[in-house]
Design a protein around this motif. Structure first.
Motif, PDB file in Angstrom:
ATOM      1  N   LYS A   1       0.782  -1.269   0.052  1.00  0.00           N
ATOM      2  CA  LYS A   1       0.010  -0.189   0.221  1.00  0.00           C
ATOM      3  C   LYS A   1       0.909   1.171  -0.051  1.00  0.00           C
ATOM      4  O   LYS A   1       0.487   2.257  -0.802  1.00  0.00           O
TER       5      LYS A   1
ATOM      6  N   ILE B   1      -8.045  -9.818  -5.712  1.00  0.00           N
ATOM      7  CA  ILE B   1      -7.850  -8.548  -4.690  1.00  0.00           C
ATOM      8  C   ILE B   1      -7.249  -7.461  -5.176  1.00  0.00           C
ATOM      9  O   ILE B   1      -8.018  -6.297  -4.846  1.00  0.00           O
TER      10      ILE B   1
ATOM     11  N   LEU C   1      -9.345  -3.702  -4.117  1.00  0.00           N
ATOM     12  CA  LEU C   1      -9.623  -3.825  -2.714  1.00  0.00           C
ATOM     13  C   LEU C   1      -8.944  -3.385  -1.466  1.00  0.00           C
ATOM     14  O   LEU C   1      -9.004  -3.207  -0.454  1.00  0.00           O
ATOM     15  N   GLY C   2      -7.808  -2.971  -2.014  1.00  0.00           N
ATOM     16  CA  GLY C   2      -6.746  -2.011  -1.093  1.00  0.00           C
ATOM     17  C   GLY C   2      -6.227  -2.571   0.170  1.00  0.00           C
ATOM     18  O   GLY C   2      -6.054  -1.658   1.149  1.00  0.00           O
ATOM     19  N   PRO C   3      -5.650  -3.985   0.182  1.00  0.00           N
ATOM     20  CA  PRO C   3      -5.130  -4.122   1.285  1.00  0.00           C
ATOM     21  C   PRO C   3      -3.704  -3.576   1.607  1.00  0.00           C
ATOM     22  O   PRO C   3      -3.145  -3.109   0.558  1.00  0.00           O
TER      23      PRO C   3
ATOM     24  N   VAL D   1      -5.777  -4.712   6.219  1.00  0.00           N
ATOM     25  CA  VAL D   1      -6.458  -3.592   5.931  1.00  0.00           C
ATOM     26  C   VAL D   1      -5.972  -2.412   6.735  1.00  0.00           C
ATOM     27  O   VAL D   1      -6.128  -2.889   8.108  1.00  0.00           O
TER      28      VAL D   1
ATOM     29  N   ALA E   1     -13.822   1.835   7.183  1.00  0.00           N
ATOM     30  CA  ALA E   1     -13.460   1.309   5.721  1.00  0.00           C
ATOM     31  C   ALA E   1     -12.714  -0.232   6.080  1.00  0.00           C
ATOM     32  O   ALA E   1     -12.742  -0.917   5.015  1.00  0.00           O
ATOM     33  N   CYS E   2     -12.094  -0.291   7.151  1.00  0.00           N
ATOM     34  CA  CYS E   2     -11.319  -1.731   7.342  1.00  0.00           C
ATOM     35  C   CYS E   2     -12.506  -2.961   7.304  1.00  0.00           C
ATOM     36  O   CYS E   2     -12.254  -3.950   6.595  1.00  0.00           O
TER      37      CYS E   2
ATOM     38  N   SER F   1     -13.541  -3.229   3.865  1.00  0.00           N
ATOM     39  CA  SER F   1     -12.554  -3.781   2.872  1.00  0.00           C
ATOM     40  C   SER F   1     -12.424  -5.408   3.333  1.00  0.00           C
ATOM     41  O   SER F   1     -12.257  -6.258   2.503  1.00  0.00           O
TER      42      SER F   1
ATOM     43  N   ARG G   1     -14.905  -7.484   1.610  1.00  0.00           N
ATOM     44  CA  ARG G   1     -14.817  -7.673   0.210  1.00  0.00           C
ATOM     45  C   ARG G   1     -13.790  -8.674  -0.164  1.00  0.00           C
ATOM     46  O   ARG G   1     -13.762  -9.435  -0.894  1.00  0.00           O
ATOM     47  N   ILE G   2     -12.795  -8.338   0.789  1.00  0.00           N
ATOM     48  CA  ILE G   2     -11.600  -9.319   0.468  1.00  0.00           C
ATOM     49  C   ILE G   2     -12.203 -10.937   0.943  1.00  0.00           C
ATOM     50  O   ILE G   2     -11.730 -11.739   0.200  1.00  0.00           O
TER      51      ILE G   2
ATOM     52  N   SER H   1     -14.603   5.768  -1.136  1.00  0.00           N
ATOM     53  CA  SER H   1     -16.221   5.253  -1.333  1.00  0.00           C
ATOM     54  C   SER H   1     -16.765   6.500  -0.969  1.00  0.00           C
ATOM     55  O   SER H   1     -16.483   7.355  -0.142  1.00  0.00           O
TER      56      SER H   1
END
Lengths: 484, 484
Positions: free
Chosen positions: A172, A256, A261-263, A304, A310-311, A314, A317-318, B307
């Motif tokens: 990230k 991912i 999905l931004g881990p 994440v 947001a965590c 995410s 979704r992950i 988001s």
């Protein structure tokens, strides 16, 4: 093990006379508290965290100031002997090893954090500051320094910059170089330059900062580093996801990333190899999951960060993405609170593996993410064919894997060498690179031409010459031996 | 205006003979469709978007392939004449101007997007692709290319990389260089190298990619670029916040960054100057707010992305931060839907200002964020003292401001020159840099020694020599004239 990975042409230094020249030159500038010449004091400086063994250095300078570092460079020039800068000695490719002897410049005494500026979100530090000390100091100020290589309790910021160190969170936040705004560089011959800036942006002149980042101590010794800081993430959430099949895990990694999905971290362990299963899996999953991961070929360790909401979003979704590739999500949910232990196990993976064999070599190739599955399959096959033990894990989200070869008998070394060469050839054929974060150092130097053209290597040599005309700064690193 | 910002020692080229040598050499490789030698065809290539005027080039090559670019480099070497690579010609400091004549290599015909890879999140493009075309093509694939300099409808990706172009969104996503994974570079003398990689990480050898990024066409001509793509943000939200006092706006900028509120863009307009108030403020705020911004000294234009929930949360916290510094938040809320218009006005600010005076020069200094208020106050004072008209706006979140000087009468030029020198001196004294994103080119070359030491400049010259031993590639740029 005295490593001589390939035949290497070592100039036959008249060791005695050059050593005494170096010692005499240094004695003009340093008293005994900062100058070590007794072989018993110098012996440990022959090695770093790689298995490379250099020559016994003529002297070790324990620098306590930038002025000391400059004087050591001057003495090396006067005596005409190599100088090797050294931080925490945690490098994996021999970058800090005095391959041809000479002077080792130990920079750990330059350990001052000179400034932490909340408003500008930057810090000015000396190169010998230990990464975990820096992270703690920055944390106290309510800020965050992102790079997190596993050696964080021993590695120095100067070493991190010299190797452009990575770590799980590079996915990230980017590797170390992304966080270097500017640096003071001491050049052989006594020039001192400041490259870069204190501002968030700047394009004045060539980007020498980036050129010096990752130059493995071959272009300059760092005097001071200006590092970018960030606001800390509000919260983090960690997932451990087992997969029955490696192919599923590799595809999940791609999904991912592709789905954005931004881990912050996306680590993979190949648990197929005996080493992975025996040494790492139980430690990673803990006793409570021992039975549950029977038959697991791969584990993903995912983090994440961001706001709590947001965590959660995410992570959800992950988990869906992993489930869509066949992960059993019920093994996911309960593990978030075990974060500390998981990352400790992850950080100690290399050391844990190290204890399982007499010899270990860790490569850190990177491939395009879509090739992860193919690379790991072919690695598994070549390990079986050549009868070598390998364990792969690493920063899958970046396509960057640590491939560890383990052996107990010197007689196995040639087979390991063959496996390493095949691994590098395979990596390059998949569009990858020899090193994602460790650097080239001594161990990978012979393989550089597998990836880079003769013209490209020659151009880099000529840049090296602009910085270091006499070639005395950390010789024998990066460039293939005997090639120029 | 024929710019000669400072006395410049121009080698007295035997123009006729070198021009005919260049034309003869080129005619061996190119037919008339790709080779222009008629002065009427070459005339427009004397200029770019700066006010610098170069010599009439001997020839212009309209390259359609990387091979064409290589042949043009070869012809330049054979004829011993300068070669100047050129993209969209939108540069602000004269980087694409043939200062000493010679060959202009127009790369706009290398406009192929060769690959957009969703899984790897990268693209491979030729250097002549126009930025907005690329962004559109990437968007169709469900991806996002972050850099957004205001010249996006005309500037090329190669030019963006050559200048390390910025733009408002660099605050969150970084400047162009951050998105370059690798590139093919054509070197004078016929070497072709590939620097960098296709992988997310890689530290094999020196970071030549970063060295080439921002090198303003002085080290190599780009053949192909490998660019990093991102998942697009789900949504964006734009705020326009007026402040009665500039000091309030400057402090709000610092607070927003320090509190980690994470805007993607954070632009400031200094509306104190007559130019700002008359030319820009009405356009920016629109008729409906004309009365409401009476007495406004500064405007912040702020964008958040992510988001929808994250946008709302960030925007709320940013509005609170602005309110805490004295902004009247009721002017904030209703404007989010006017996003398109706001950013159009912002992108056209330079052109709008351009129309308000006969002459305009735009500087793009960057300072530590905490110095923004001080810089703008001192700029205002020095403009009044020297009786020059200046308007400042720009990427305040990065401390990067565009300071525009506007004048109508040639007789004012010396006062403008004095103001520019004072601005640069002030910038450096505040810890800043001459250029945040435009580069040094011709216009800022005389001022380089204000910021960089003689040793640093000399080192950069020697790197230039490694790439371009004969010095024929884009001469007269970056380095101070007459200094070596």
């Amino acid at each position: 093990m005295a490593m001589a990975m390939t035949p290497r042409s070592q100039p036959a230094l008249a060791a005695d006379s050059s050593a005494s020249r170096a010692q005499r030159a240094l004695a003009r500038y340093f008293g005994p508290s900062r100058l070590k010449v007794d072989p018993r004091d110098c012996e440990s400086y022959r090695r770093d965290a790689s298995e490379v063994e250099g020559l016994l250095p003529a002297a070790v300078v324990l620098a306590e100031s930038v002025g000391d570092a400059e004087l050591a460079l001057r003495a090396a020039a006067e005596a005409g002997v190599p100088l090797v800068p050294r931080g925490g000695g945690t490098g994996k490719t021999g970058g800090a090893v005095p391959l041809l002897g000479g002077i080792v410049l130990d920079l750990r005494g330059l350990s001052r954090i000179k400034e932490i500026d909340r408003r500008e979100q930057l810090a000015v530090v000396q190169p010998g500051v230990v990464l975990s000390d820096f992270r703690a100091a920055v944390h106290v100020e309510g800020l965050f320094y992102a790079p997190d290589p596993s050696s964080r309790v021993a590695c120095t910021l100067g070493g991190n910059v010299a190797t452009n160190a990575g770590g799980p969170r590079a996915l990230k936040y980017g590797v170390t170089g992304r966080h270097v705004l500017g640096l003071e560089a001491l050049l052989p011959g006594g020039r001192r330059i400041f490259a870069g800036r204190r501002t968030a942006k700047g394009v004045t002149g060539y980007d020498l900062t980036s050129l010096l980042v990752g130059s493995e101590g071959t272009l300059a010794v760092f005097g001071e580093l200006t590092l970018r800081l960030l606001p800390p993430p509000e919260s983090t959430l960690t997932l451990l996801v087992p997969f029955q099949r490696m192919a599923q895990a590799a595809e999940a990694v791609g999904d991912i990333i592709e789905q954005g999905l931004g881990p912050s971290c996306l680590e993979l362990l190949d648990a197929r190899a005996s080493g992975g299963r025996a040494a790492l899996l139980p430690a990673l999953v803990g006793p409570e999951l021992g039975a549950a991961v029977q038959g697991t070929e791969a584990l993903l360790l995912i983090e994440v960060d961001g706001s709590e909401a947001a965590c959660e979003a995410s992570a959800g979704r992950i988990r869906s993405a992993c489930r869509a590739r066949g992960a059993q999500d019920d093994r996911v949910a309960s593990l978030a609170e075990q974060r500390e232990r998981l990352w400790d196990v992850r950080a100690n993976m290399s050391a844990s593996l190290r204890r399982t064999a007499k010899y270990k070599l860790s490569e850190d190739i990177a491939v395009p993410r879509r090739q992860l599955g193919s690379l790991l399959d072919q690695l598994e096959r070549l390990s079986q064919r050549l009868a070598v033990r390998s364990v792969a894990y690493g920063h899958a989200g970046d396509g960057n894997l640590h491939v560890n070869f383990l052996w107990d008998d010197e007689a196995e070394a040639p087979r390991v060498q063959a496996a390493i060469r095949e691994l590098f050839q395979l990596t390059v054929s998949l569009g990858g690179t020899l090193s994602g974060e460790h650097g080239i150092g001594v161990l990978k130097a012979p393989y550089l031409p597998l990836e880079q053209s003769a013209d490209l290597i020659e151009l880099q040599r000529s840049l090296k010459q602009s910085f270091d005309p006499t070639g005395l700064l950390n010789p024998g690193k990066i460039f293939p031996p005997g090639s120029g």
